[in-house]
Design an enzyme around this catalytic site. Structure first.
Site, PDB file in Angstrom:
ATOM      1  N   ASN A 195       9.249   7.764   0.585  1.00  0.00           N
ATOM      2  CA  ASN A 195      10.067   8.978   0.730  1.00  0.00           C
ATOM      3  C   ASN A 195      10.752   9.262  -0.596  1.00  0.00           C
ATOM      4  OD1 ASN A 195      12.799   7.704   0.742  1.00  0.00           O
ATOM      5  ND2 ASN A 195      12.003   6.745   2.594  1.00  0.00           N
ATOM      6  N   LYS A 200      -9.254  -1.702  -0.281  1.00  0.00           N
ATOM      7  CA  LYS A 200      -8.957  -0.286  -0.535  1.00  0.00           C
ATOM      8  C   LYS A 200      -9.803   0.580   0.414  1.00  0.00           C
ATOM      9  CE  LYS A 200      -9.042   3.235  -4.057  1.00  0.00           C
ATOM     10  NZ  LYS A 200      -9.838   3.736  -5.165  1.00  0.00           N
TER      11      LYS A 200
END
Ligand code: CTP
Length: 400
Positions: free
Chosen positions: A212, A291
């Site tokens: 955030n 990944k």
């Protein structure tokens, strides 16, 4: 830059160290904040940097000699000793620490140090072995016992070619320490304050995370204010943009789970807990060890809820401990914050506006409200985070 120190005189003592050149930037920063900065260079310091550099950035005469030439009016040692609001010695060598500890007055700086009643802040800089020598450590311990303040030294590359502790602290850490030293209050002396700060990074795979926009500015302002009031400060910090003050204990915690663990491990020792972190409410239910490849297909990420750290802290706190939360609200600010105050069992909550023109996240200011159980919410209007931190501690001090 605001003229924070417009009424302050700071004596900057510069000793003989390779780091002497960094004192010039420090002098400039202090002068830009409005302080009258008088610089005193020892004989060895003048082997590294010229007085004219300091005179240029401070607009004040730099002091070099005790007797000759005749000191300019106002810079005679007793006059400066009485007039200064702070003595900042940076870089401070092992030699000046030894002289200060033992009351030796054999040049302008050491004589003036002996004559001042102003707070003294040392920023030591020396070779690791000199710093770790029992004589230096004993001198520092003696000075601390008498009330002297210290910032650093930091670790890193030293002029002697080695890597270790002994570098002059970073400029911003010294500036933080100056801010604390200039405006010291003692109303939180002996109290242990824990602050959560910044965002969380919840991993998705080895390269991606959910984050955030929290910067850590509020947590940093709270930590500085707590230090200024002589509290013992611990910051449990997410991956922030602006780091907490070096004088605080800093415990890094990237995820909400790590932040929770760090808070709970320390809760029994806390007198005040302030939850300024923008804790991630959710984490990826499954973190991929590999990944995740881009294969052109849509992906769905399942999110699991994170624990509410501040609510748990309020439920498990020891008697007498005050727990303060923040509320980030985009609408119905006071009523939503009142709900959180009650549900989380807090002693106080500070509501911030997020989104729109007055977005507090990442900003230097906040449109804030303060709420306490059984009291009407108080609007603080749009307030800078430093002033907000001050108001918060003023309120905590008055909490029943
Ligand atoms: N908080 C916490 N742990 C969480 C979420 C929030 O400790 N998992 C703390 C924050 O540090 C803040 C307070 O709770 O002090 C309120 O945070 P906020 O984000 O405003 O509210 P939430 O409880 O997350 O609720 P919502 O996101 O629905 O507004």
């Amino acid at each position: 830059m605001s003229l924070l120190y417009a009424d302050k005189t700071i004596l900057l003592g510069v000793c003989g160290s390779v780091a002497a050149y960094r004192a010039c930037d420090l002098a400039s920063q202090l002068a830009q904040r409005g302080a009258t900065v008088l610089t005193a260079l020892t004989k060895s310091a003048r082997q590294f940097i010229l007085p004219a550099s300091f005179e240029a950035v401070t607009g004040q005469p730099a002091i070099t000699e005790m007797f000759s030439p005749l000191p300019a009016p106002g810079v005679e040692h007793i006059a400066v000793a009485q007039r200064a609001d702070l003595f900042l010695i940076a870089p401070a060598t092992a030699n000046i620490l030894a002289k200060a500890a033992h009351g030796i007055a054999d040049d302008w700086l050491s004589t003036t140090l002996l004559a001042t009643r102003a707070p003294v802040l040392f920023g030591p800089a020396m070779n690791t072995a000199m710093y770790e020598h029992p004589a230096t450590q004993a001198n520092m311990a003696l000075l601390k016992e008498r009330g002297a303040l210290f910032v650093g030294p930091a670790s890193g590359n030293l002029a002697c070619g080695s890597d270790g502790v002994g570098r002059l602290a970073d400029r911003d850490d010294i500036l933080d320490a100056v801010a604390v030293a200039l405006h010291k209050d003692k109303d939180f002396a002996g109290r242990r304050v824990l602050i959560t700060s910044g965002p969380n990074h919840e991993p998705i795979d080895p390269v991606r995370f959910i984050g955030n926009r929290s910067s850590g500015k509020m947590g940093r302002a709270l930590a500085l204010e707590a230090l200024r009031r002589c509290a013992q400060v611990c910051v449990v910090s997410g991956p922030v943009e602006v780091k907490p003050p070096a004088a605080a204990e800093i415990v890094p915690a990237a995820t909400a789970a790590q932040m929770r663990e760090a808070v709970m491990a320390r809760l029994d020792q806390c007198d005040v807990v302030i939850a300024a972190a923008a804790v991630a409410d959710f984490r990826a239910e499954q973190v991929s060890e590999r990944k995740i490849k881009r294969d052109g297909n849509k992906r769905t990420l399942t999110l699991a809820p994170n624990p509410d750290i501040v609510a748990e802290a309020a439920a498990r706190k020891r008697p007498g401990c005050k727990v303060v939360g923040f509320a980030a609200e985009s609408h119905d600010i006071a009523s939503n914050a009142a709900g959180k105050l009650k549900e989380k069992g807090l002693d106080m909550i500070v509501a911030n506006t997020v989104g729109g023109d007055a977005n507090a996240i990442g900003a230097d200011t906040s449109a804030a409200w303060m709420l306490m159980p059984g009291k009407e919410p108080t609007s603080l209007g749009c307030i800078d985070k430093t002033s907000l931190a001050k108001r918060i501690f003023d309120c905590i001090r008055e909490l029943p």
